[in-house]
Design a protein around this motif. Structure first.
Motif, PDB file in Angstrom:
ATOM      1  N   LYS A 142      43.942  19.404  17.975  1.00  0.00           N
ATOM      2  CA  LYS A 142      43.358  18.491  17.187  1.00  0.00           C
ATOM      3  C   LYS A 142      42.326  17.657  17.292  1.00  0.00           C
ATOM      4  N   LYS A 143      42.291  17.551  17.640  1.00  0.00           N
ATOM      5  CA  LYS A 143      41.092  16.865  18.439  1.00  0.00           C
ATOM      6  C   LYS A 143      39.609  17.115  18.732  1.00  0.00           C
ATOM      7  N   LYS A 144      39.394  18.685  19.480  1.00  0.00           N
ATOM      8  CA  LYS A 144      38.572  19.471  19.261  1.00  0.00           C
ATOM      9  C   LYS A 144      38.372  20.155  17.712  1.00  0.00           C
ATOM     10  N   THR A 145      39.203  20.638  17.282  1.00  0.00           N
ATOM     11  CA  THR A 145      39.819  20.766  15.933  1.00  0.00           C
ATOM     12  C   THR A 145      37.811  20.111  14.992  1.00  0.00           C
ATOM     13  N   GLU A 146      38.560  18.730  15.412  1.00  0.00           N
ATOM     14  CA  GLU A 146      37.478  17.560  14.150  1.00  0.00           C
ATOM     15  C   GLU A 146      36.496  18.035  14.946  1.00  0.00           C
ATOM     16  N   GLU A 147      36.400  17.311  16.741  1.00  0.00           N
ATOM     17  CA  GLU A 147      34.664  17.743  17.048  1.00  0.00           C
ATOM     18  C   GLU A 147      34.215  18.982  16.527  1.00  0.00           C
ATOM     19  N   GLY A 148      34.821  19.734  16.516  1.00  0.00           N
ATOM     20  CA  GLY A 148      34.011  21.428  16.029  1.00  0.00           C
ATOM     21  C   GLY A 148      33.714  21.174  14.525  1.00  0.00           C
ATOM     22  N   LYS A 149      34.204  20.862  13.613  1.00  0.00           N
ATOM     23  CA  LYS A 149      34.034  20.072  12.383  1.00  0.00           C
ATOM     24  C   LYS A 149      32.603  19.445  11.803  1.00  0.00           C
ATOM     25  N   GLN A 150      33.068  18.546  12.440  1.00  0.00           N
ATOM     26  CA  GLN A 150      31.900  17.648  12.591  1.00  0.00           C
ATOM     27  C   GLN A 150      30.792  17.968  13.403  1.00  0.00           C
ATOM     28  N   GLY A 151      30.651  18.794  14.378  1.00  0.00           N
ATOM     29  CA  GLY A 151      29.059  19.502  14.910  1.00  0.00           C
ATOM     30  C   GLY A 151      29.253  20.852  13.864  1.00  0.00           C
ATOM     31  N   HIS A 152      29.960  21.164  13.453  1.00  0.00           N
ATOM     32  CA  HIS A 152      29.413  22.268  12.328  1.00  0.00           C
ATOM     33  C   HIS A 152      28.788  22.070  11.073  1.00  0.00           C
ATOM     34  N   ILE A 153      29.261  20.504  10.571  1.00  0.00           N
ATOM     35  CA  ILE A 153      28.395  19.793   9.533  1.00  0.00           C
ATOM     36  C   ILE A 153      27.062  19.045   9.709  1.00  0.00           C
ATOM     37  N   LYS A 154      27.021  18.589  11.383  1.00  0.00           N
ATOM     38  CA  LYS A 154      25.814  18.151  11.739  1.00  0.00           C
ATOM     39  C   LYS A 154      24.886  19.398  11.523  1.00  0.00           C
ATOM     40  N   LYS A 155      25.237  20.437  11.772  1.00  0.00           N
ATOM     41  CA  LYS A 155      24.377  21.830  12.452  1.00  0.00           C
ATOM     42  C   LYS A 155      23.583  21.993  10.557  1.00  0.00           C
ATOM     43  N   ASN A 156      24.657  22.250   9.931  1.00  0.00           N
ATOM     44  CA  ASN A 156      23.800  22.634   8.332  1.00  0.00           C
ATOM     45  C   ASN A 156      23.204  21.573   8.235  1.00  0.00           C
ATOM     46  N   LEU A 157      23.743  20.305   8.150  1.00  0.00           N
ATOM     47  CA  LEU A 157      22.411  19.858   7.123  1.00  0.00           C
ATOM     48  C   LEU A 157      21.540  19.368   8.301  1.00  0.00           C
ATOM     49  N   ASP A 158      21.512  19.939   9.753  1.00  0.00           N
ATOM     50  CA  ASP A 158      19.830  19.469   9.954  1.00  0.00           C
ATOM     51  C   ASP A 158      19.089  20.667   9.938  1.00  0.00           C
ATOM     52  N   LYS A 159      19.337  21.926   8.749  1.00  0.00           N
ATOM     53  CA  LYS A 159      18.964  22.880   8.691  1.00  0.00           C
ATOM     54  C   LYS A 159      18.275  22.609   7.581  1.00  0.00           C
ATOM     55  N   THR A 160      19.179  21.391   6.773  1.00  0.00           N
ATOM     56  CA  THR A 160      19.011  20.979   5.067  1.00  0.00           C
ATOM     57  C   THR A 160      17.899  21.468   4.724  1.00  0.00           C
ATOM     58  N   PRO A 161      17.248  21.914   3.966  1.00  0.00           N
ATOM     59  CA  PRO A 161      15.109  20.980   3.550  1.00  0.00           C
ATOM     60  C   PRO A 161      15.479  19.995   2.404  1.00  0.00           C
ATOM     61  N   LEU A 162      15.027  18.662   2.959  1.00  0.00           N
ATOM     62  CA  LEU A 162      15.093  17.700   1.610  1.00  0.00           C
ATOM     63  C   LEU A 162      13.673  17.766   1.258  1.00  0.00           C
ATOM     64  N   SER A 163      13.304  17.154   0.000  1.00  0.00           N
ATOM     65  CA  SER A 163      12.064  16.645  -0.875  1.00  0.00           C
ATOM     66  C   SER A 163      12.064  14.965  -0.789  1.00  0.00           C
ATOM     67  N   ILE A 164      11.546  14.374  -0.002  1.00  0.00           N
ATOM     68  CA  ILE A 164      11.372  13.085   0.282  1.00  0.00           C
ATOM     69  C   ILE A 164       9.504  12.481  -0.388  1.00  0.00           C
ATOM     70  N   SER A 165       9.899  11.745  -1.233  1.00  0.00           N
ATOM     71  CA  SER A 165       8.580  10.777  -1.670  1.00  0.00           C
ATOM     72  C   SER A 165       8.764   9.216  -1.710  1.00  0.00           C
ATOM     73  N   VAL A 166       8.073   8.666  -1.190  1.00  0.00           N
ATOM     74  CA  VAL A 166       7.986   7.313  -0.906  1.00  0.00           C
ATOM     75  C   VAL A 166       6.506   6.771  -1.648  1.00  0.00           C
ATOM     76  N   ARG A 167       7.629   5.439  -1.868  1.00  0.00           N
ATOM     77  CA  ARG A 167       6.587   4.594  -2.607  1.00  0.00           C
ATOM     78  C   ARG A 167       5.975   3.403  -2.171  1.00  0.00           C
ATOM     79  N   LEU A 168       4.532   2.780  -1.961  1.00  0.00           N
ATOM     80  CA  LEU A 168       4.043   1.581  -0.824  1.00  0.00           C
ATOM     81  C   LEU A 168       3.907   0.496  -2.145  1.00  0.00           C
TER      82      LEU A 168
END
Length: 207
Positions: A181-207
């Motif tokens: 169960k622990k390894k499965t949870e770790e695998g899920k976290q890694g899979h989610i993080k990997k997908n998030l790393d490849k997700t493009p985001l539009s960011i605007s910053v106001r100063l």
């Protein structure tokens, strides 16, 4: 371990260019002498270490399966042999690659228990010359049936109890389920993080 089994079976299927099916037949407790006497002669035996544990285990592949695999790798259909004999040096080199895939599968399968490194150390064709422990020592025998194309055969994996005794408490059903169960949870976290790393985001910053 199902993950290790699936990984090694996929590798074998690709390497042998056929569908591979491996099923657990039995898990038995007996003496090493009884196990050794049950082996055919000649056969194909690989001794392996269980680092960092002391000692060695034994894996025997039924010679009918060995010759069928070799025939398939040399371009044939993998039919059962008409006779069983000692392997030539070339045949030995060919089957060693298949054994290395099995050994890697053992390493992956046992990851739920501990980080063992299984390494093939020696090969032998005569069971009488394979004495990893004394004949009266208790061993755990895992019997598998492997089907490859038109042929099938038995693979026997022998673990001397004296060597795996230090980690026996980790082999309880409760421990294995918690570890899985622990390894499965770790695998899920890694899979989610990997997908998030490849997700493009539009960011605007106001100063």
């Amino acid at each position: 371990g199902s993950d290790g089994n699936v990984h090694s079976i996929d590798l074998l299927s690709t390497y042998l260019r056929t569908v591979i099916e491996v099923n657990l037949v039995a898990v038995d407790q007996l003496t090493y002498g009884e196990f050794n006497m049950s082996l055919s002669n000649p056969t194909y035996i690989t001794m392996f270490s269980l680092e960092p544990l002391e000692g060695k285990g034994v894996m025997e592949i039924n010679p009918v399966l060995v010759f069928s695999v070799i025939e398939r790798l040399l371009g044939g259909k993998g039919r059962p042999p008409t006779e069983v004999r000692v392997l030539t040096d070339i045949e030995q080199a060919i089957i060693n690659r298949v054994v290395s895939i099995f050994i890697e599968g053992l390493t992956q399968a046992w990851r739920h228990v501990a980080d063992f490194t299984f390494r093939a150390t020696d090969t032998e064709v005569n069971p009488q010359f394979v004495q990893v422990v004394s004949p009266g020592e208790t061993v755990i025998l895992v019997t598998l049936e492997m089907k490859a194309g038109e042929s099938s055969g038995i693979i026997s994996i022998c673990f001397p109890f004296i060597f795996i005794e230090p980690i026996m408490n980790r082999l309880s059903a409760q421990h294995l389920m918690a570890s899985s169960k622990k390894k499965t949870e770790e695998g899920k976290q890694g899979h989610i993080k990997k997908n998030l790393d490849k997700t493009p985001l539009s960011i605007s910053v106001r100063l």
